[in-house]
Design a protein around this motif. Sequence first.
Motif, PDB file in Angstrom:
ATOM      1  N   ILE A  62       0.851  -1.206   0.000  1.00  0.00           N
ATOM      2  CA  ILE A  62       0.000   0.000   0.000  1.00  0.00           C
ATOM      3  C   ILE A  62       0.882   1.250   0.000  1.00  0.00           C
ATOM      4  O   ILE A  62       0.651   2.202  -0.755  1.00  0.00           O
ATOM      5  N   GLY A  66       1.222   3.617  -3.286  1.00  0.00           N
ATOM      6  CA  GLY A  66       0.743   4.973  -2.992  1.00  0.00           C
ATOM      7  C   GLY A  66       1.793   6.010  -3.350  1.00  0.00           C
ATOM      8  O   GLY A  66       1.510   7.006  -4.012  1.00  0.00           O
ATOM      9  N   VAL A 116      -5.853   4.337  -1.969  1.00  0.00           N
ATOM     10  CA  VAL A 116      -5.482   3.726  -0.685  1.00  0.00           C
ATOM     11  C   VAL A 116      -6.672   2.960  -0.092  1.00  0.00           C
ATOM     12  O   VAL A 116      -6.503   1.850   0.439  1.00  0.00           O
ATOM     13  N   LEU A 146      -1.443   7.269   4.171  1.00  0.00           N
ATOM     14  CA  LEU A 146      -2.118   8.301   3.377  1.00  0.00           C
ATOM     15  C   LEU A 146      -1.480   9.674   3.613  1.00  0.00           C
ATOM     16  O   LEU A 146      -1.243  10.433   2.666  1.00  0.00           O
TER      17      LEU A 146
END
Lengths: 264, 319
Positions: A62, A66, A116, A146
């Motif tokens: 992730i 990202g 995300v 994030l």
Amino acid sequence: MKALLRVHAVASNTWREAIRNRAFIGLMIVAVGFLFFSLALAELAVRGEAARVVLDFGYFAISLFGVVIAIVMGVILVYKEIEKKTIYTILPKPIHRHEVLLGKYLGMVVVLVIEVVVMAAVWAFVLWARDAPLGMDTVMGVVLILFEIMLIASVALLFSSFSSPVLSGIFTFGIFILGRLSYLVSDMLVSSKGIFVNTPSLRPIGEVYVAVFPDLSVFNVSQDLLQGVSIPAAYVVASGAYALSYIIVFMALAMLLFQRRDFI
Amino acid sequence: MTTESSPSTPVLEFFDLHKKFAVGLRMKKVEAVRGVSLSVAPGEVFGFLGPNGAGKTTTIKMAMGLIRPTQGSIQLFGGEPERLEARARVGYLPEHPYFYDYLKPTEILDFYARIFGISRSERKRRIDSLLERVGLGDVRNRTLRKFSKGMLQRVGIAQSLINDPDLLVLDEPLSGLDPIGRKEVRDLLVELRRAGKTIFFSSHILSDIEMLCDKVAIVHHGRIQSIGRMDDLLNPDQMSTEITFRASDSLLGQLKADGMEVDVLGDYMRLRIEGSTTSILSTLLEGGAQIDSVLPKRESLEDLFVRGVVQSGDTEEAS
């Protein structure tokens, strides 16, 4: 109010650009495939380590995808507007240059949040399938990822407001690496041994490094998740404020450079 | 729309505009615009004429806030050009416009209309009407990446009209269009002129300017060579006479022997005479030639343009 509507128009167009971009969709499919691959990888793990593998691998995936999407999107967004001359039809309209840049950034943030969230949902399924720990701490970990990629996106946008995509990509990735290693320099500065003790003249460089570059390790809690250490909400909020302060500085610099630029 | 300027206030004014660029690795300074001053009155169709590389696009980009002047100033509707209220009254078509190719014409126009703060229902009404007006009604749901250059030019014209502007700034609006497209856009410009719009447009095609403009500025090497109303700029006196005739080979030989330059166009021949035509007409008639036409020629914009470019000492870039 009118300014918000203008920013919203640019942001929603940026979002539309991403979802109609085959490269972005392709990258999302690869990212999701990567998460499912961790299930296969878990099969190879030593007994009892499968949950650990999917937890660690998923968190890494992730974060990696990202950051990659934030850098690629960030460095291309403004450059493409200038290279394809679409900016010529926007800037003469009743919109401030900083509103265009803010709209671009917010559109990109929406894309990153959705990316995300989709990846986190797949990761949650993978964790559930492998009986890995899945709770509020996992959510906190995703929120921290994030924050980090939103910060990286603002760096990419800053460089793309005055540089080519390749150079912007290299610079942004450089900042990402320096940011991830920042904690090591901080540790060395307070350590009683090491390079800054052996060579005191280098100490100011270390101090400037720590002062200028964001410490991205604050957003990486993979070890805490693996060890089952709780991630307090206060820590997440403080990290969010830390990310936001850098985002404001990078965006302000980007707006300043964009404001002064000639579109020949 | 708000109007803080009086009806007689010039819509667009340039005061001694200069622009220098740093070019190449050595950052050599090149002056693209060297002291352009002009004024566009309300309701006027102003032609900005010049060869490629004359500084037209740079000047227009300065007016549109895309480039900052090195020196000089611009007034838009009697005030600073950066004011959003002033920019809300302008429609701009860049040279060779590009658009987000993943959008449909309806979507791109909606995007621009939202920047102007136009309401949803009004956006829909204007987009439908504009797409019909520029001849894109049938392809409204096709993405722009499938559009030809001429179709993109039409999208460009539509976006420049989305805010029902008082001033239209068009950079080479007729380039990239086929003959029918050119005529349609010319007709549209005439229609907009009748509706009282002020139009400032650049072109390197003389016939476009000659057909549409009230006033013209000829720019070359970043300087204005001539400026004024078309009637004032062009010499009203007859400059030459063009005679078209049919004649025998022997008469043709005689004319050439007398040092005349005769163009042979199939069965026809053509002569251009400066001054009195009495003598040559007598010669032709006595030699048994059949005269088809005798046309007086006055100075055209092309003559003026070439004169201006030649005077500035460079004809290479003229197109």
